[in-house]
Design a protein around this motif. Sequence first.
Motif, PDB file in Angstrom:
ATOM      1  N   LYS A   5      33.255 -19.463  49.224  1.00 27.08           N
ATOM      2  CA  LYS A   5      33.965 -20.103  48.119  1.00 27.08           C
ATOM      3  C   LYS A   5      34.020 -21.612  48.332  1.00 27.08           C
ATOM      4  CE  LYS A   5      37.912 -17.899  47.805  1.00 27.08           C
ATOM      5  NZ  LYS A   5      39.205 -17.580  47.158  1.00 27.08           N
ATOM      6  N   SER A   6      34.253 -22.034  49.568  1.00 24.76           N
ATOM      7  CA  SER A   6      34.344 -23.458  49.863  1.00 24.76           C
ATOM      8  C   SER A   6      33.020 -24.159  49.590  1.00 24.76           C
ATOM      9  CB  SER A   6      34.750 -23.668  51.321  1.00 24.76           C
ATOM     10  OG  SER A   6      36.027 -23.132  51.563  1.00 24.76           O
ATOM     11  N   ALA A   7      31.920 -23.483  49.888  1.00 29.16           N
ATOM     12  CA  ALA A   7      30.608 -24.069  49.660  1.00 29.16           C
ATOM     13  C   ALA A   7      30.409 -24.360  48.181  1.00 29.16           C
ATOM     14  CB  ALA A   7      29.516 -23.130  50.162  1.00 29.16           C
ATOM     15  N   HIS A   8      30.893 -23.463  47.312  1.00 31.43           N
ATOM     16  CA  HIS A   8      30.787 -23.687  45.877  1.00 31.43           C
ATOM     17  C   HIS A   8      31.673 -24.845  45.443  1.00 31.43           C
ATOM     18  CE1 HIS A   8      28.187 -20.352  44.872  1.00 31.43           C
ATOM     19  NE2 HIS A   8      28.957 -19.510  45.546  1.00 31.43           N
ATOM     20  N   VAL A   9      32.857 -24.932  46.026  1.00 33.57           N
ATOM     21  CA  VAL A   9      33.780 -26.004  45.675  1.00 33.57           C
ATOM     22  C   VAL A   9      33.175 -27.360  46.009  1.00 33.57           C
ATOM     23  CG1 VAL A   9      35.990 -27.062  46.271  1.00 33.57           C
ATOM     24  CG2 VAL A   9      35.855 -24.607  45.888  1.00 33.57           C
ATOM     25  N   GLU A  10      32.460 -27.428  47.138  1.00 33.43           N
ATOM     26  CA  GLU A  10      31.901 -28.691  47.578  1.00 33.43           C
ATOM     27  C   GLU A  10      30.688 -29.116  46.763  1.00 33.43           C
ATOM     28  OE1 GLU A  10      31.227 -27.937  51.659  1.00 33.43           O
ATOM     29  OE2 GLU A  10      33.367 -27.905  52.173  1.00 33.43           O
ATOM     30  N   ALA A  11      30.174 -28.216  45.937  1.00 36.28           N
ATOM     31  CA  ALA A  11      29.044 -28.567  45.080  1.00 36.28           C
ATOM     32  C   ALA A  11      29.578 -29.326  43.863  1.00 36.28           C
ATOM     33  CB  ALA A  11      28.300 -27.311  44.644  1.00 36.28           C
ATOM     34  N   THR A  12      29.827 -30.616  44.065  1.00 28.37           N
ATOM     35  CA  THR A  12      30.558 -31.400  43.063  1.00 28.37           C
ATOM     36  C   THR A  12      29.781 -31.555  41.759  1.00 28.37           C
ATOM     37  OG1 THR A  12      29.686 -33.406  44.107  1.00 28.37           O
ATOM     38  CG2 THR A  12      31.864 -32.674  44.787  1.00 28.37           C
ATOM     39  N   GLU A  13      28.474 -31.286  41.755  1.00 24.00           N
ATOM     40  CA  GLU A  13      27.710 -31.403  40.527  1.00 24.00           C
ATOM     41  C   GLU A  13      27.994 -30.248  39.579  1.00 24.00           C
ATOM     42  OE1 GLU A  13      26.410 -31.297  43.530  1.00 24.00           O
ATOM     43  OE2 GLU A  13      25.764 -33.360  43.911  1.00 24.00           O
ATOM     44  N   SER A  14      28.536 -29.164  40.090  1.00 24.46           N
ATOM     45  CA  SER A  14      28.782 -27.997  39.263  1.00 24.46           C
ATOM     46  C   SER A  14      30.003 -28.204  38.386  1.00 24.46           C
ATOM     47  CB  SER A  14      28.962 -26.751  40.146  1.00 24.46           C
ATOM     48  OG  SER A  14      30.023 -26.946  41.048  1.00 24.46           O
ATOM     49  N   ASP A  15      30.077 -27.439  37.305  1.00 25.44           N
ATOM     50  CA  ASP A  15      31.188 -27.554  36.378  1.00 25.44           C
ATOM     51  C   ASP A  15      32.451 -26.982  37.010  1.00 25.44           C
ATOM     52  OD1 ASP A  15      32.748 -25.883  34.002  1.00 25.44           O
ATOM     53  OD2 ASP A  15      32.114 -27.901  33.432  1.00 25.44           O
ATOM     54  N   PRO A  16      33.547 -27.749  37.076  1.00 23.78           N
ATOM     55  CA  PRO A  16      34.754 -27.269  37.764  1.00 23.78           C
ATOM     56  C   PRO A  16      35.386 -26.052  37.100  1.00 23.78           C
ATOM     57  CG  PRO A  16      35.171 -29.361  36.662  1.00 23.78           C
ATOM     58  CD  PRO A  16      33.701 -29.147  36.618  1.00 23.78           C
ATOM     59  N   VAL A  17      35.312 -25.961  35.777  1.00 21.29           N
ATOM     60  CA  VAL A  17      35.874 -24.788  35.104  1.00 21.29           C
ATOM     61  C   VAL A  17      35.059 -23.546  35.434  1.00 21.29           C
ATOM     62  CG1 VAL A  17      36.350 -23.731  32.854  1.00 21.29           C
ATOM     63  CG2 VAL A  17      36.930 -26.137  33.258  1.00 21.29           C
ATOM     64  N   GLU A  18      33.736 -23.697  35.452  1.00 16.64           N
ATOM     65  CA  GLU A  18      32.892 -22.560  35.823  1.00 16.64           C
ATOM     66  C   GLU A  18      33.138 -22.155  37.270  1.00 16.64           C
ATOM     67  OE1 GLU A  18      30.922 -20.519  34.094  1.00 16.64           O
ATOM     68  OE2 GLU A  18      31.803 -21.543  32.380  1.00 16.64           O
ATOM     69  N   ASP A  19      33.370 -23.140  38.135  1.00 18.51           N
ATOM     70  CA  ASP A  19      33.681 -22.837  39.536  1.00 18.51           C
ATOM     71  C   ASP A  19      34.982 -22.041  39.642  1.00 18.51           C
ATOM     72  OD1 ASP A  19      31.463 -23.962  40.660  1.00 18.51           O
ATOM     73  OD2 ASP A  19      32.427 -25.865  41.151  1.00 18.51           O
ATOM     74  N   LEU A  20      35.975 -22.429  38.856  1.00 21.28           N
ATOM     75  CA  LEU A  20      37.254 -21.718  38.877  1.00 21.28           C
ATOM     76  C   LEU A  20      37.073 -20.277  38.391  1.00 21.28           C
ATOM     77  CD1 LEU A  20      40.300 -21.888  39.396  1.00 21.28           C
ATOM     78  CD2 LEU A  20      40.578 -22.704  37.040  1.00 21.28           C
ATOM     79  N   HIS A  21      36.283 -20.108  37.350  1.00 19.44           N
ATOM     80  CA  HIS A  21      36.011 -18.763  36.827  1.00 19.44           C
ATOM     81  C   HIS A  21      35.237 -17.939  37.855  1.00 19.44           C
ATOM     82  CE1 HIS A  21      34.334 -16.140  33.304  1.00 19.44           C
ATOM     83  NE2 HIS A  21      35.188 -15.491  34.064  1.00 19.44           N
ATOM     84  N   ALA A  22      34.277 -18.566  38.523  1.00 13.84           N
ATOM     85  CA  ALA A  22      33.511 -17.863  39.555  1.00 13.84           C
ATOM     86  C   ALA A  22      34.421 -17.431  40.705  1.00 13.84           C
ATOM     87  CB  ALA A  22      32.394 -18.759  40.079  1.00 13.84           C
ATOM     88  N   GLY A  23      35.384 -18.290  41.047  1.00 15.98           N
ATOM     89  CA  GLY A  23      36.337 -17.941  42.088  1.00 15.98           C
ATOM     90  C   GLY A  23      37.196 -16.755  41.686  1.00 15.98           C
ATOM     91  N   TRP A  24      37.573 -16.709  40.418  1.00 13.22           N
ATOM     92  CA  TRP A  24      38.337 -15.567  39.885  1.00 13.22           C
ATOM     93  C   TRP A  24      37.540 -14.277  40.066  1.00 13.22           C
ATOM     94  CZ3 TRP A  24      42.945 -14.590  37.142  1.00 13.22           C
ATOM     95  CH2 TRP A  24      42.982 -13.373  36.453  1.00 13.22           C
ATOM     96  N   ARG A  25      36.282 -14.296  39.646  1.00 12.29           N
ATOM     97  CA  ARG A  25      35.441 -13.099  39.755  1.00 12.29           C
ATOM     98  C   ARG A  25      35.271 -12.690  41.215  1.00 12.29           C
ATOM     99  NH1 ARG A  25      32.258 -15.770  35.695  1.00 12.29           N
ATOM    100  NH2 ARG A  25      30.864 -16.468  37.364  1.00 12.29           N
ATOM    101  N   ALA A  26      35.075 -13.683  42.105  1.00 15.09           N
ATOM    102  CA  ALA A  26      34.908 -13.372  43.523  1.00 15.09           C
ATOM    103  C   ALA A  26      36.168 -12.742  44.100  1.00 15.09           C
ATOM    104  CB  ALA A  26      34.546 -14.649  44.294  1.00 15.09           C
TER     105      ALA A  26
END
Length: 235
Positions: A75-96
């Motif tokens: 999860k942290s690795a995805h968070v650090e990918a600052t180019e990614s959309d933060p809302v999509e990251d939050l949704h991905a974290g929910w699914r995970a």
Amino acid sequence: MPITTEDVDRGGVRLRLIRVAASLLADQGSAAVTTRAVAQAAGMQAPAIYRLFGDKDGLLEAVAEHVMDTYVAEKSAHVEATESDPVEDLHAGWRAHVEFGLANPALFRFLHDPERAAASPATEAGLEVLRTRVHRVAAAGRLRVAEPRAVAMVHAAGTGAVTTLLAAADSDLGLAEALWEAVSRAILTDAAPVEDGVARTVAFRATVDVLPGLTGCERSLMVEWLDRAIVATDA
């Protein structure tokens, strides 16, 4: 201080016991993880567990941290990918979070036991990743409530979704997504939040820690004012 052979041996024994306990937990639930059962399965004496972990709860917490390490690291690795959309990251974290809970029911129940969850380092590590994700959403101007409120809502709804699904005869994953949609409507703005004064305030609040030229007292005062304004709009 250099690592000694004794340290290596101790670490190896500890990891062996954790892996055995994790296997028992996954196969038979937390009731099966007794000091006697773990020691017997690992080919050791029960006192080794007390020396390394203190008691059964200490062992279970170590198991939780061990299993959560990979999950949190991913999860942290995805968070650090600052180019990614933060809302999509939050949704991905929910699914995970939902997927992890359904795949590890005994561990999930242990981690979310109300009598011990607040003191669990493993639970706190997961929450810290959630806070980071929510902070990115706030900094992007997409959050309409205070960051602590958003974290609490996402965490509560996600935990409730998994708890409900684990208790149901069939896991209706659509329920989890429906809850996400409800929470996201409550905490998120549209993609273009220029006209949303609350979102702008929350976004500015997210940048206070990195604003240059402010003293600690000035920074604290600004945070207090902004938090008060955000809470007033939530009321």
